[in-house]
Design an enzyme around this catalytic site. Structure first.
Site, PDB file in Angstrom:
ATOM      1  N   CYS A  33       0.801  -1.052  -0.054  1.00  0.00           N
ATOM      2  CA  CYS A  33       0.003  -0.005   0.117  1.00  0.00           C
ATOM      3  C   CYS A  33       0.861   1.348   0.042  1.00  0.00           C
ATOM      4  O   CYS A  33       1.886   1.255   0.678  1.00  0.00           O
ATOM      5  CB  CYS A  33      -0.876  -0.025   1.331  1.00  0.00           C
ATOM      6  SG  CYS A  33      -2.042   1.545   1.356  1.00  0.00           S
ATOM      7  N   CYS A  37       0.111   5.237   6.718  1.00  0.00           N
ATOM      8  CA  CYS A  37      -0.792   4.914   7.974  1.00  0.00           C
ATOM      9  C   CYS A  37       0.300   4.727   9.168  1.00  0.00           C
ATOM     10  O   CYS A  37       1.113   3.392   8.879  1.00  0.00           O
ATOM     11  CB  CYS A  37      -1.849   4.164   7.837  1.00  0.00           C
ATOM     12  SG  CYS A  37      -2.830   4.801   6.625  1.00  0.00           S
ATOM     13  N   CYS A  40       0.032   0.686  10.231  1.00  0.00           N
ATOM     14  CA  CYS A  40       0.007  -0.165   9.458  1.00  0.00           C
ATOM     15  C   CYS A  40       0.754  -1.066   8.809  1.00  0.00           C
ATOM     16  O   CYS A  40       1.714  -0.403   8.229  1.00  0.00           O
ATOM     17  CB  CYS A  40      -0.924   0.138   8.057  1.00  0.00           C
ATOM     18  SG  CYS A  40      -1.619  -1.107   7.062  1.00  0.00           S
ATOM     19  N   CYS A  77     -15.826 -10.193   5.492  1.00  0.00           N
ATOM     20  CA  CYS A  77     -15.273  -8.812   4.796  1.00  0.00           C
ATOM     21  C   CYS A  77     -14.085  -9.060   4.110  1.00  0.00           C
ATOM     22  O   CYS A  77     -13.003  -9.524   4.572  1.00  0.00           O
ATOM     23  CB  CYS A  77     -14.868  -8.010   6.170  1.00  0.00           C
ATOM     24  SG  CYS A  77     -14.518  -6.257   5.714  1.00  0.00           S
ATOM     25  N   CYS A 109     -19.190  -7.811   3.006  1.00  0.00           N
ATOM     26  CA  CYS A 109     -18.669  -6.338   3.320  1.00  0.00           C
ATOM     27  C   CYS A 109     -17.172  -6.248   2.439  1.00  0.00           C
ATOM     28  O   CYS A 109     -16.552  -7.238   2.468  1.00  0.00           O
ATOM     29  CB  CYS A 109     -18.442  -6.257   4.903  1.00  0.00           C
ATOM     30  SG  CYS A 109     -17.525  -4.696   5.318  1.00  0.00           S
ATOM     31  N   CYS A 169     -19.948   0.899   7.493  1.00  0.00           N
ATOM     32  CA  CYS A 169     -19.132   0.276   8.822  1.00  0.00           C
ATOM     33  C   CYS A 169     -18.063   1.031   8.848  1.00  0.00           C
ATOM     34  O   CYS A 169     -17.145   1.020   7.929  1.00  0.00           O
ATOM     35  CB  CYS A 169     -18.806  -1.120   8.292  1.00  0.00           C
ATOM     36  SG  CYS A 169     -17.865  -2.074   9.646  1.00  0.00           S
ATOM     37  N   ARG A 241     -18.606  -3.377  16.869  1.00  0.00           N
ATOM     38  CA  ARG A 241     -17.987  -4.399  16.725  1.00  0.00           C
ATOM     39  C   ARG A 241     -16.548  -4.511  17.353  1.00  0.00           C
ATOM     40  O   ARG A 241     -15.637  -3.622  17.627  1.00  0.00           O
ATOM     41  CB  ARG A 241     -17.412  -4.400  15.176  1.00  0.00           C
ATOM     42  CG  ARG A 241     -18.797  -4.678  14.143  1.00  0.00           C
ATOM     43  CD  ARG A 241     -18.546  -4.890  12.810  1.00  0.00           C
ATOM     44  NE  ARG A 241     -19.597  -4.912  12.049  1.00  0.00           N
ATOM     45  CZ  ARG A 241     -20.682  -6.184  12.347  1.00  0.00           C
ATOM     46  NH1 ARG A 241     -20.109  -7.148  12.450  1.00  0.00           N
ATOM     47  NH2 ARG A 241     -21.498  -6.011  11.467  1.00  0.00           N
TER      48      ARG A 241
END
Length: 335
Positions: A33, A37, A40, A77, A109, A169, A241
């Site tokens: 990616c 972040c 991450c 998901c 999801c 979500c 969640r």
């Protein structure tokens, strides 16, 4: 104790306290990616042990979905380590993945990054039930964790998903160094959305070696319980969640989270790339607490796949923001 009582009371007014939805999270495209972040391990710029993999095939995802369903999951998901969705062959494959999992009678999801209105419409037509796009933190503290994308893009993507008829979500992560005020501001932003998100994941930071936040201390269980409880009171009809960080929680700690209003967990050995309790351990805990797994579409109708509206007639130039400020701890971990 008063907070727990009030949260539990609100929970019982709007939800069955003895039901918890079991969801599974599959990383359909891992690593590489371009974002920065700070939490991450999938960011290409950091030195982590994450093994990159190309987009999974339909058969691979179908097998993973069937296994998850067999272990009690009613929602799958699918996550891809993308900055944003592109109108290309990989997105066409994702649409086929959505159709396949929808055909298994599971809630589908996806979390794929930023999303245009057309892309959201195509996902909805394929049978997607929910789109996940977390706010991560307050708008103020977001700038201390991420510099390559803007908070307003998060909100725009949520709006695009909502306009396409998808359920939303969206939640965040605690334990990144944010203040209590930042946590409350994030909940205030989520609570100001109309309609409010149907699901709000609350994640405890998993400090992964090689990421800028690797030295953060684990979130205290009572901090997690408080966050679950306040979220339940602020968003009474939303499914809260209990997400990342459960490997650090005792059965008793998780029981307190359920009592305070958590109505969903993610099962399976991993949450994208971080460890997660084994499914059998979760079922043992459910049995001990007298909990049962929620069936698929208990709070909504199953989407019926429709004709694909197709990509936009003309190639669109997507203008997602790049704030451009520098975060010292992120830069220090860059390859």
């Amino acid at each position: 104790m008063e907070l727990l009582f009030r949260a539990a009371t609100v929970h019982r007014e709007h939800h069955d306290p003895n039901e918890v939805q079991v969801s599974s999270l599959v990383s359909i495209k891992t690593g590489g990616c371009p974002e920065d972040c700070g939490y991450c391990p999938q960011a290409a710029r950091y030195h982590t042990d994450i093994e990159e993999n190309a987009l999974m095939s339909v058969e691979q995802v179908k097998t993973a979905a069937e296994r998850a369903k067999g272990l009690g999951s009613s929602r799958l998901c699918m996550g891809a380590a993308w900055r944003n969705v592109r109108d290309d062959g990989e997105f066409e494959q994702v649409l086929e993945l959505v159709r396949t999992v929808n055909g298994l009678d599971m809630e589908v999801c996806a979390t794929l990054g930023m999303l245009t209105p057309n892309q959201a419409e195509r996902l909805a037509a394929a049978g997607l039930y929910a789109y996940n796009h977390n706010l991560d933190s307050s708008e103020d503290y977001y700038k201390e964790v991420i510099s390559t994308r803007g908070y307003e893009d998060r909100l725009e993507t949520i709006g695009n998903a909502r306009k396409a008829g998808l359920t939303v979500c969206s939640g965040g992560i605690i334990g990144m160094g944010e203040s209590i005020t930042d946590r409350l501001k994030m909940l205030l932003t989520l609570g100001s959305l109309r309609p409010v998100p149907e699901s709000v994941p609350i994640n405890a930071l998993v400090a992964v070696p090689g990421t800028p936040l690797e030295d953060q201390q684990p979130v205290d269980i009572f901090e997690m319980v408080r966050m679950i409880a306040v979220t339940r009171i602020v968003l009474p009809t939303t499914t809260v969640r209990l997400s990342a960080g459960r490997t650090e929680m005792s059965p008793e700690g998780q029981a307190l989270c359920f009592f305070a209003g958590a109505g969903s967990i993610f099962a399976g050995d991993k949450l994208l790339t971080t460890p997660n309790p084994e499914a059998f351990a979760d079922m043992e805990l459910f049995s001990a607490l007298g909990l049962k797994a929620t069936r698929a579409y208990a709070k909504g109708e199953r989407p019926v796949p429709k004709e694909d509206p197709g990509p936009p007639g003309e190639k669109q130039r997507i203008k997602w923001s790049r704030p451009g400020h520098r975060i010292e701890r992120n830069e220090a971990k860059r390859k």
